[in-house]
Design an enzyme around this catalytic site. Sequence first.
Site, PDB file in Angstrom:
ATOM      1  N   HIS A 126       0.810  -1.224   0.000  1.00 46.35           N
ATOM      2  CA  HIS A 126       0.000   0.000   0.000  1.00 46.35           C
ATOM      3  C   HIS A 126       0.845   1.278   0.000  1.00 46.35           C
ATOM      4  CE1 HIS A 126      -0.912  -0.018   4.671  1.00 46.35           C
ATOM      5  NE2 HIS A 126       0.361  -0.086   4.437  1.00 46.35           N
ATOM      6  N   GLU A 127       0.230   2.348  -0.422  1.00 42.17           N
ATOM      7  CA  GLU A 127       0.935   3.632  -0.637  1.00 42.17           C
ATOM      8  C   GLU A 127       2.072   3.493  -1.641  1.00 42.17           C
ATOM      9  OE1 GLU A 127      -0.823   5.784   0.416  1.00 42.17           O
ATOM     10  OE2 GLU A 127      -1.856   4.779   2.054  1.00 42.17           O
TER      11      GLU A 127
END
Lengths: 601, 601
Positions: free
Chosen positions: A439-440
């Site tokens: 994620h990110e």
Amino acid sequence: MGEKVISEKNLRFLLYDVFDAPSLVKYPYYAEHGKETFDMILDTAIKIGKDMLKPNLQEMDKNPPRLVNGEVKIHPSVRAFLKKCGEGGWIAANAPMEIGGLQLPIMIGLLPTFIFGAANYSASAYISLTYGAAHLIESFGSRQLIETYVPKMFAGEWQGTMALTEPQAGTSLADIITSAEPTNEGYYRIRGQKIFISASDHNCAENIIHLLLAKIKGAPPGVRGISLFVTPKRRISSDGRLVFNDVNISGIYHKLGYRGSPITHMSLGENGDCRGYLVGEPHKGLTYMFQMMNEARINVGVGATAIASASYYAALEYAKERPQGRNLSAKDPALPQIPIIKHPDVKRMLLFQRSIVEGSLSLLFQCSKYADLKIVSNGKLNEKYSLLLDLLTPVAKTYPSEMGVLSVSQALQCLGGYGYCDEFPLEQYYRDVRIHPIHEGTTGIHGITLLGRNITMKGGKAFRLYLEEVNDTIQKAEVHSLLLPFAIQLRSALDKLESVTSHLIRIAEEKGLEFFLADATLYLEFFGIITIAWQWLLQAISIKKKMENDRSESDRKFCEGKMCVLRYFFCYELPKIEGLSLRLKNVDGLTVEMDEAYFDD
Amino acid sequence: MGEKVISEKNLRFLLYDVFDAPSLVKYPYYAEHGKETFDMILDTAIKIGKDMLKPNLQEMDKNPPRLVNGEVKIHPSVRAFLKKCGEGGWIAANAPMEIGGLQLPIMIGLLPTFIFGAANYSASAYISLTYGAAHLIESFGSRQLIETYVPKMFAGEWQGTMALTEPQAGTSLADIITSAEPTNEGYYRIRGQKIFISASDHNCAENIIHLLLAKIKGAPPGVRGISLFVTPKRRISSDGRLVFNDVNISGIYHKLGYRGSPITHMSLGENGDCRGYLVGEPHKGLTYMFQMMNEARINVGVGATAIASASYYAALEYAKERPQGRNLSAKDPALPQIPIIKHPDVKRMLLFQRSIVEGSLSLLFQCSKYADLKIVSNGKLNEKYSLLLDLLTPVAKTYPSEMGVLSVSQALQCLGGYGYCDEFPLEQYYRDVRIHPIHEGTTGIHGITLLGRNITMKGGKAFRLYLEEVNDTIQKAEVHSLLLPFAIQLRSALDKLESVTSHLIRIAEEKGLEFFLADATLYLEFFGIITIAWQWLLQAISIKKKMENDRSESDRKFCEGKMCVLRYFFCYELPKIEGLSLRLKNVDGLTVEMDEAYFDD
């Protein structure tokens, strides 16, 4: 199960000995604070982690969010935690006082993020997301948007999210198609699908505020046509009531870990009645969002380090208590068994974990300090700290994430078969931590960001500043005979970094972008190892000082331990750059030119 | 979800081109067989995997075994699978014809183990365990034991297990305390606890036959006092009925993965009525058990490789279908997105996986071939193949297991957020594969076995034989100009292996066992990388031949693909030995001497 998930001693060491957080209060922006505030924050965060978060760790995992009649039901303990964080100012810790924040240094804000993350990562994510979203409104939104949303969010009553990803546009945000149609009523009509949105609906907040990317009809194609909207789940009607804003949850993901936090598929404007409120100017949404993304990326590094820290202490506790086998040189079965921590291989596994956890944490403090110095400075200094922070963000996100996965895996391994079973928390940590390289921005994306953008930006200025910072540490270390060998080793590593980097930049000129960036992920790994070695040497300088001054038994143990971990990192981890630099200098184009049909069999 | 979990083309290549399985039929023991049998085994195994195993993969994970009224209930599909395997002779594939086996080469037995493991590892474990247990009875048991148990086990009606671990004795088998009290009735009275026993109870078999380690009262201490017993869940009463044998299941473990197979805690002789039947002679149990353990260790390598293979094909399918982003040199958002397999970083991740899967599989075929040659030879040759097989067993267990975990993790990473969700099988594979570095001896134990026992046994004879084997491959490769650079690189790696090994042996003499073995795990990693490079070069020699002879488009693609994976392994993986050899030559005693109190903070 033990309660220790972090080392308070190490946090104090980083905060006060290595990064000298109190030095920030000499700047007017932070002048209200002092060491007492920082100590109080640390103590209180530890208490909240212990009392409110750790006890629910396993229960939240075993009772993941459920989608019931279009609403997401989560573990009820989250409500009390959000309330507590709102009341205590934890969500607004770093926000300016003028809008109700505590205006604490970013370095101090790192403490609760880390401590809460170590106690219960899923729970901690709710408040990080809310802060990020509120900060975005506060930085770029109109006064009216700020007044309407930010106080409720800081109070922990309303949840914030970042709504970027769509089914056809994950990594490639240029391809989002969620649309925003202007009206004459001060809002845009939003229509589209968003997927993988964390904390995007739940029953422990009164309202959910999505900071959402969409394209205004007629906008330029690609990333230059993306705008940012505040899109609440419930909007405020003219008579002040919260009414449904046509934000529908159409699905919930069943995940490997990180199960205490819901991730959903949202459908916006199914009935043509979803209103979004523009933040800042049209078409500048991605630039704004990068502020939140970059902060979120550092937080991912913190979260990964936090889980790895909790895993380390769980493995350590087991290793001290579990008797198994005897010294290799004393195999007599009549002797009692020894605790496994006495076996060199187990010590090696523990040193590996600690070198990752404390090396990563040091880098995260370093980045936070740059962020603070950026806030309190201007002109050239402001540029310097901005560039350093930008340069290191992909490293601070990725090294802890990738190595955190391996660190938790080694912690699990210390428990043998028990590590694989849910009587111990390791199997959950192993599942939880695996989200972080995803994620990110996946690791691959951060490799391209580091090499393809950050190293070369402003004519390589950020990279030069970085080399100066590391060289400064080497110079401060090499005057101590104890540290000299490590300083020499780091200088040689830095030379390798420079030569690999120039080599790759030549490749970019000669063979183009595809060849240049083919192994960007490995370049990030290479850069990361050297950066963590730098952070270990930086810590060693403070340890050296501490050893000269402090004489308590507990301090002596701490210092000796740190020196062992430093030695471990330089002897076991830093040599990994040898193979990487060999590879990075051999740009043969294998992955650029290989026909993808060859993968079939 | 796609159905492809293995490459049939690659299996045929290894079987026929690289390891020439049909050459075994010239030996009388295997003379009944021919290529037709081998082809049929391959085809049928693929069909069973596809029809009976893969369809239940996720369902078995989501409905793990439950302990109900003292009996373990498992997924009902296992019953039909065991029946099918019994009828088809799959459990007895490698057993001698005289006791009802198919007497197939070990190399051929590897096919179903791998294919079933790739389709559904948990299901495949049931039959591997039964074969291992039956083989132990057949090798060392009395005629009566063989006649009573083996046919039912080969028929898939009775389940076999290996019951070693106890609460206080996992790795340290010297410390088992399960007791066996002699009687005058031809059996021993067993009493004790066994934990972590795979497939140790379930409702899809009529009976469970535990091959159990225990100590006869008055036996010598340590491993020299361990005996082996057949201990059935239900014993045969004098009138031929199956009656309860006081084997009680007191608990079931809830595991990270590998959930289709139950692992229990057993309590034997709670009512003083558990009967065990001695296998072979008293006190020789551990020696016997090592046969089963060594076979099981190779099977662990096969299982890990199988899961990594299934993961690779799942990642490949996704990478071909998922459009995201554009070429780095063509960022125009008006262009359509490209499938992610076109991105160099994704190709790199896929090449990594394939290099692990196919390199490991080649090593496993190599070990199986040594096992076959050991069976059909005697005297010096028999010793040679025994030694090579012994030497390589820890490598064949550990490299696939440790690297399999990383390979599956990269496969998951190829799917980004989807890899973390259970709509795709990756998150399950990621959980399933993590058992392999743990069971049948943790990685740390295998490091000590390789360096502390195998390298030095018989005056280093096994190690010298290994060097000869690798050198033989280098010599065969270096005559081809295409392969010469790889041959040179492997020779240099082999020189490093020799110099690191002699260095460590000197350390053993100078500083003792603890220093010698402190980094044995890293030595195993180092040895493993070089061994897999050898296997890639060995494959390349066959590829070279194939390229000269075969002209079909599909063969050309296959050969070009193999050459790309070979290049990947030599350019990206083999350089990892540089850092490892630096470390292994620096024996500073850090993990031997470090005070364990330093780990606290």
